[in-house]
Each structure stands twice: as C-alpha cells, then as structure tokens.
Design an enzyme around this catalytic site. Sequence first.
Site, PDB file in Angstrom:
ATOM      1  CG  ASP A 137      40.750  35.916  50.588  1.00  0.00           C
ATOM      2  OD1 ASP A 137      41.219  35.570  49.497  1.00  0.00           O
ATOM      3  OD2 ASP A 137      41.376  36.630  51.411  1.00  0.00           O
TER       4      ASP A 137
ATOM      5  CD  GLU B 161      42.211  33.229  44.920  1.00  0.00           C
ATOM      6  OE1 GLU B 161      42.886  33.746  44.019  1.00  0.00           O
ATOM      7  OE2 GLU B 161      42.002  33.778  46.022  1.00  0.00           O
TER       8      GLU B 161
ATOM      9  CB  CYS C 134      35.516  47.924  43.182  1.00  0.00           C
ATOM     10  SG  CYS C 134      34.226  48.618  44.242  1.00  0.00           S
TER      11      CYS C 134
ATOM     12  CB  CYS D 214      36.485  51.792  44.492  1.00  0.00           C
ATOM     13  SG  CYS D 214      36.047  51.585  42.756  1.00  0.00           S
TER      14      CYS D 214
ATOM     15  CB  CYS E 267      31.902  53.377  43.237  1.00  0.00           C
ATOM     16  SG  CYS E 267      32.717  52.078  44.193  1.00  0.00           S
TER      17      CYS E 267
ATOM     18  CG  ASP F 248      42.158  39.992  54.009  1.00  0.00           C
ATOM     19  OD1 ASP F 248      42.879  39.862  53.007  1.00  0.00           O
ATOM     20  OD2 ASP F 248      42.602  40.207  55.148  1.00  0.00           O
TER      21      ASP F 248
END
Length: 410
Positions: free
Chosen positions: A191, A275, A327, A346, A349, A356
């Site tokens: 990322d 990405e 998540c 999240c 969960c 990141d």
Amino acid sequence: MQLRYGFRLYPSAGQRTALARAFGCARVVYNDALEARETARSQGLPFPRTGDLSKLLITEAKRTPEREWLGEVSAVLLQQSLRDLDAAYRNFFDGLKGKRPRMGAPRYKSKRDTRQAVRFTANARWSITPGRKLRLPKIGDVKVKWSRRLPSTPSTVTVVKDSSGRYFASFVVDTDDTEIPPEATGAIGIDLGLTHFAVLSDGRKIDSPRFLRRAEKKLKREQQRLSRKAKGSNNRTKARIKVARAHARVADARREFHHRLSTELIRGNQAVAVEDLAVAGLARTRLAKSVHDAGWSAFVRMLEYKAARYGRTFTRIGRFEPTSQVCSRCGMKDGPKPLDVRTWTCSACGAVLDRDINAAVNVAKAAGLAVSACGAQARPGVIPAPRSETGTHPKPPTTLRWDQAGIPGP
C-alpha cells in the site's frame, strides 16, 4: 530479455565538441525528415519512405554547401535519427488505433533542448578498448566509469547529455536466465502512501525519504540566483546548470531508493501485488508536490519489469477496490473513513486495525495471494453486543402487572 545499463562518461574538451557536433547533425536530419513528411501530408502526397529520405537528406545533402558538414559525423547515427522518427510516427498512429496509450504527434527538436542523445548501432563499429574506454567513430576513446560488468555484449550504445551537463553511455544487452535468483515462497501486498512510502502486508512500514522536500532550501537559493542573472549571459548558463545539478541529485537519490527497495521486495517474495493509483489525478491536488516527490509510478514500473526478469508474479489491482474499508479479518465492509482515521475497530468482529497495513493485506487478498490477515496488526477487541442485548433502549419497557405477566399471585 533486453536490459539497459547506464554508465557515466567523462569526455575531454575536444570530445565534448565532437559530441555536440553529433547531437546537432542528428537533430538537423530528424527535423528535415519531419518537415518533408509534414509537407507531403499537407499537400496530399504519398508518405515519404525512410529509404528515400535517407538518400535525399543524408547522401545527397552531404554534397551541398548547406549540409556538407553532415559528413563530419558517423553516418550510422544519422540513419538512426531517421529510425527514431519512424518509431515516433508508429507510436503516434498506434495510439490513434488504440494499440497503446495515446501520445502526441512527432515534434521538431530544438538546439536549446538541455537533453541531447545519439545512438550508435553495431554498424557504427563502436567498441570497448582494452583500456576499458568507449571508442566511438569520429569522436575518440571516451573515459567510462564502470560501476559493474555487462552480462553480455551490447548491441547498441546511446550517448546522452542531460540537463546538468553530464554525459552517460546507455548500453542495450540481451540477458539469459542465469541471473534468476532462487525461488521464494512469500507473497506480499503493498500500500503506497505519503507519510510512509510503502506499507507491506507483513506489517513493515517504509518511511518516505522526501528527497525533494529535504532539498527545497538549496533549490530555492539556486533558483533565486538564476533569476537574477541576465538572459543570454554566460553567468545565467552557469546558474542554470547549478539548478539542474541540484535537481539531478534529488532525482538520482530517489531512483536509487526505488531500485534498492524494489529489488529487495522482488527477490524476497514470489508474488507482489500493488494498487493501481490515479497518480495523474492526485497530481492536480494540493498534494501534487508530495505525490511527485514520492515517485510511485517509477517505483511500480521497476517492480513490474524486475518481476518479469526474475520470474516473479506481479499483479495490479483496480484503484476502486475498497482496501481501506474492508476488515482484513472477517471481510466486513465498514464504509469510507476520513484520512485522519489511522486505526479503526471493525463493528463485526471487534478487531482493531491499522488502516495502512489492513489496506496492504486487502491488496494482497484482492490479487488472489495467500496472505495471512494476522499481518494487519489486528488485535482482538471488545466485541460490541447487539443493540437488543445491551440493556439500554431508547424507551424503557412497558411495566406489566404481576397478573398480566402470568406470574402466580399470592
């Protein structure tokens, strides 16, 4: 596959003059050929072929008083200049047909361009002398700073003069599979960002060096000195070279950083996913300078060609993949979040996720790589109870009498 190796050249004063003459002759032939083709196009005549242009603009032009100085340089680099024009037209037409990204039509070259280049093929009979110098026709033996060995005999050499006045020799060589490193077993997602240049799915964070930001003070000072010099003066030329050298140092440091990091990632992992960022769009925002300073596109290109060279798997995922919203542990999409939110919990969960690293894990998963979500630094949190079980309601429950509730009376 073909690779390009670059080495620094240190020509003498006479050799610099000969190279300047070669740059000028190649530029004139290129511009003459471009003018001939544009004239034919405007008049509706057939497109001139390269062989006809070579005969007209090189062979016959040398016999005229206006172009007799073309004989002072090697004819091979003049022929190569015509081939470069052919390649420019081919790329332009392929872009119109959709075979490659669109690009502009060929343009005239200017003698005021700060970057000049000429190419010598095997027909030019250039060679590397026993004293490890580069022998170029009608130029001489040029001193080379060899930083590494060439894996095979080069097919062509391009001599380049950059904006800062430095000279380089760029060799094109064919390589085999002898350089392929041992097969790795890891898979990693990357990322890219600004605070951290790269965040990896295994939890590592590589800080952004910010080469341009660190050199801004010196660049500003040199640019101010340049602006005070009179246009057309020798002092302005000297000041311009100083500015160009300052920028070249920044670009060299950034390129070295990209090469080291990309080689480390490719050698250590069998599969790499990244990405596909909209760099052109980000470069139109207030983050433009930081985006250009990071150099994401150059880094991704290095990952791509090194993966092909070393037999690794390289994958780009779509830029609209919600890597920061999902998540990495349970796959719950929790919606977009502002950039100032660096960690989030999240709601399904209860995992506490680093934004990141979670995105890097999702990049790897979107590419189909087997990456463990434990690398996202997700720690178990307090799982929120469903709203119906928390014991807190907007309205208190209706009070029933004991006889209405079915409880036996006294």
